[in-house]
Motif scaffolding. Structure first.
Motif, short mmCIF file in Angstrom:
data_model
loop_
_atom_site.label_atom_id
_atom_site.label_comp_id
_atom_site.label_asym_id
_atom_site.label_seq_id
_atom_site.Cartn_x
_atom_site.Cartn_y
_atom_site.Cartn_z
N LEU A 18 -18.35 -18.75 33.57
CA LEU A 18 -17.90 -20.06 33.12
C LEU A 18 -17.58 -19.98 31.63
CD1 LEU A 18 -20.72 -22.13 34.86
CD2 LEU A 18 -18.39 -21.78 35.70
N ILE A 19 -16.46 -20.57 31.22
CA ILE A 19 -16.02 -20.49 29.83
C ILE A 19 -15.64 -21.89 29.35
CG2 ILE A 19 -14.37 -19.48 28.22
CD1 ILE A 19 -14.00 -17.19 30.24
N ILE A 26 -16.05 -20.74 21.38
CA ILE A 26 -15.91 -20.47 22.81
C ILE A 26 -17.29 -20.13 23.34
CG2 ILE A 26 -14.89 -18.96 24.55
CD1 ILE A 26 -12.60 -18.50 22.47
N LYS A 27 -17.79 -20.99 24.22
CA LYS A 27 -19.10 -20.77 24.85
C LYS A 27 -18.88 -20.24 26.26
CE LYS A 27 -19.10 -24.56 23.17
NZ LYS A 27 -18.16 -25.24 22.22
N TRP A 28 -19.77 -19.39 26.72
CA TRP A 28 -19.63 -18.86 28.07
C TRP A 28 -21.01 -18.62 28.68
CZ3 TRP A 28 -21.86 -14.16 29.21
CH2 TRP A 28 -22.21 -13.34 28.13
N ALA A 29 -21.03 -18.57 30.00
CA ALA A 29 -22.26 -18.26 30.72
C ALA A 29 -21.92 -17.57 32.04
CB ALA A 29 -23.07 -19.52 30.98
N PHE A 30 -22.79 -16.67 32.44
CA PHE A 30 -22.67 -15.95 33.71
C PHE A 30 -23.82 -16.38 34.59
CE2 PHE A 30 -23.70 -12.02 36.19
CZ PHE A 30 -22.58 -12.03 37.00
N VAL A 71 -13.90 -16.83 37.92
CA VAL A 71 -13.89 -17.29 36.53
C VAL A 71 -13.31 -18.70 36.49
CG1 VAL A 71 -13.02 -16.90 34.20
CG2 VAL A 71 -13.57 -14.94 35.67
N LEU A 72 -14.03 -19.60 35.82
CA LEU A 72 -13.56 -20.99 35.66
C LEU A 72 -13.61 -21.33 34.18
CD1 LEU A 72 -12.63 -23.64 36.95
CD2 LEU A 72 -15.03 -24.27 37.24
N ILE A 73 -12.50 -21.86 33.65
CA ILE A 73 -12.36 -22.10 32.22
C ILE A 73 -12.00 -23.55 31.94
CG2 ILE A 73 -11.16 -21.42 30.11
CD1 ILE A 73 -10.44 -18.77 31.49
N VAL A 260 -20.82 -28.91 29.20
CA VAL A 260 -19.53 -28.58 29.81
C VAL A 260 -19.71 -27.47 30.84
CG1 VAL A 260 -17.24 -27.59 29.38
CG2 VAL A 260 -18.16 -29.32 27.82
N LEU A 261 -20.51 -26.46 30.51
CA LEU A 261 -20.73 -25.35 31.45
C LEU A 261 -21.47 -25.82 32.69
CD1 LEU A 261 -21.74 -22.53 28.92
CD2 LEU A 261 -19.52 -22.93 29.98
N ILE A 262 -22.43 -26.74 32.52
CA ILE A 262 -23.13 -27.31 33.68
C ILE A 262 -22.15 -28.07 34.54
CG2 ILE A 262 -24.88 -28.98 34.41
CD1 ILE A 262 -26.46 -28.22 31.87
#
Length: 269
Positions: A18-19, A26-30, A71-73, A260-262
């Motif tokens: 997730l981006i 730019i924040k991201w999480a796997f 991948v979702l952005i 946003v990532l949640i």
């Protein structure tokens, strides 16, 4: 400068990257790819991090070794950042991974978008609303996101995104004042004040800007309480400047990171 946090919890089912490409970072999480019967309110981040726009190339190192199947952005940073993200993804994962670009719509993941033109709502605000509704279902929510801009949004208990307010964020507000007024210094939004009536110019700028942010959030809450006095309202605070603004708020609030990532994670359930 990049920030990377690893959380090597075993048992990943399928890898979901997730981006959140925001205006500044730019924040991201796997994490695990959620299943339709997933009852967890929030995901478990297997790895996460953030980079400034200038350091997008660092992402290829951060993502190496991840087994990503989707991948979702969410991108509000513009086309140039989108192209650079696409390039980094291809460097690491090749052409087997085709990223999906999250966009605001009329209804998704339990939230109905009541914007006059639903597609005009920023995709990050829509994702945040979805995430907030996931965390606090059946509650009326006042959601303040304190980043480069401050947005204050209202989500009703049944998941209707009513609309919101947009104003300059804390750092942007202080910088604009410093640039537009002779002899005033440039101020960082991380400065903490100890009293509202400051005895020096730097703290006076920050005190005024914090008061403006707090005033906007308080006014939004007052409007809702005036129009719906019997409705209980849960206030949520998120964003990079939330730790600075939060202690000055006169009302109770919930502090949530990575909203946003949640929301992106929730959107794929």
């Amino acid at each position: 400068m990049s920030k990377i946090m690893e959380n090597n919890t075993p048992g990943v089912r399928s890898g979901l990257l997730l981006i959140d490409a925001g205006n500044t970072r730019i924040k991201w999480a796997f994490t695990d790819l959620p299943s339709p019967d997933d009852s967890a309110a929030t995901p478990i981040w297997r790895a996460s991090g953030s980079v400034a726009h200038a350091d997008v190339s660092d992402l290829s190192t951060a993502w190496s070794g991840l087994t990503v199947t989707r991948v979702l952005i969410s991108n509000v940073a513009g086309e140039a950042i989108a192209e650079r993200l696409q390039h980094q993804l291809q460097l690491v994962f090749g052409k087997n991974i085709s990223p999906e670009w999250f966009a605001s719509s009329q209804q998704h993941a339990g939230v109905r978008n009541a914007y006059r033109n639903p597609s005009q709502l920023g995709c990050d605000r829509f994702a945040s609303a979805i995430g907030a509704h996931r965390l606090y279902p059946q509650q009326t929510l006042l959601l303040a996101t304190c980043g480069t801009a401050t947005t204050i949004d209202l989500i009703e208990a049944d998941g209707v995104f009513i609309g919101g307010m947009i104003l300059p964020g804390l750092g942007l507000m202080a910088s604009a004042l410093a640039r537009g007024t002779a002899h005033l210094p440039m101020i960082l939004d991380q400065v903490v004040i100890s009293r509202p009536f400051a005895d020096n110019t730097e703290d006076a700028i920050i005190s005024g800007c914090i008061a403006a942010q707090v005033g906007a959030i308080s006014t939004a809450l007052a409007f809702q309480r005036r129009d719906h006095p019997a409705t209980e309202i849960t206030c949520i605070l998120t964003g990079g400047s939330a730790p600075v603004i939060g202690p000055h708020l006169p009302m109770p609030y919930k502090s949530v990171d990575h909203l946003v990532l949640i929301g992106l994670w929730t959107s794929v359930i």
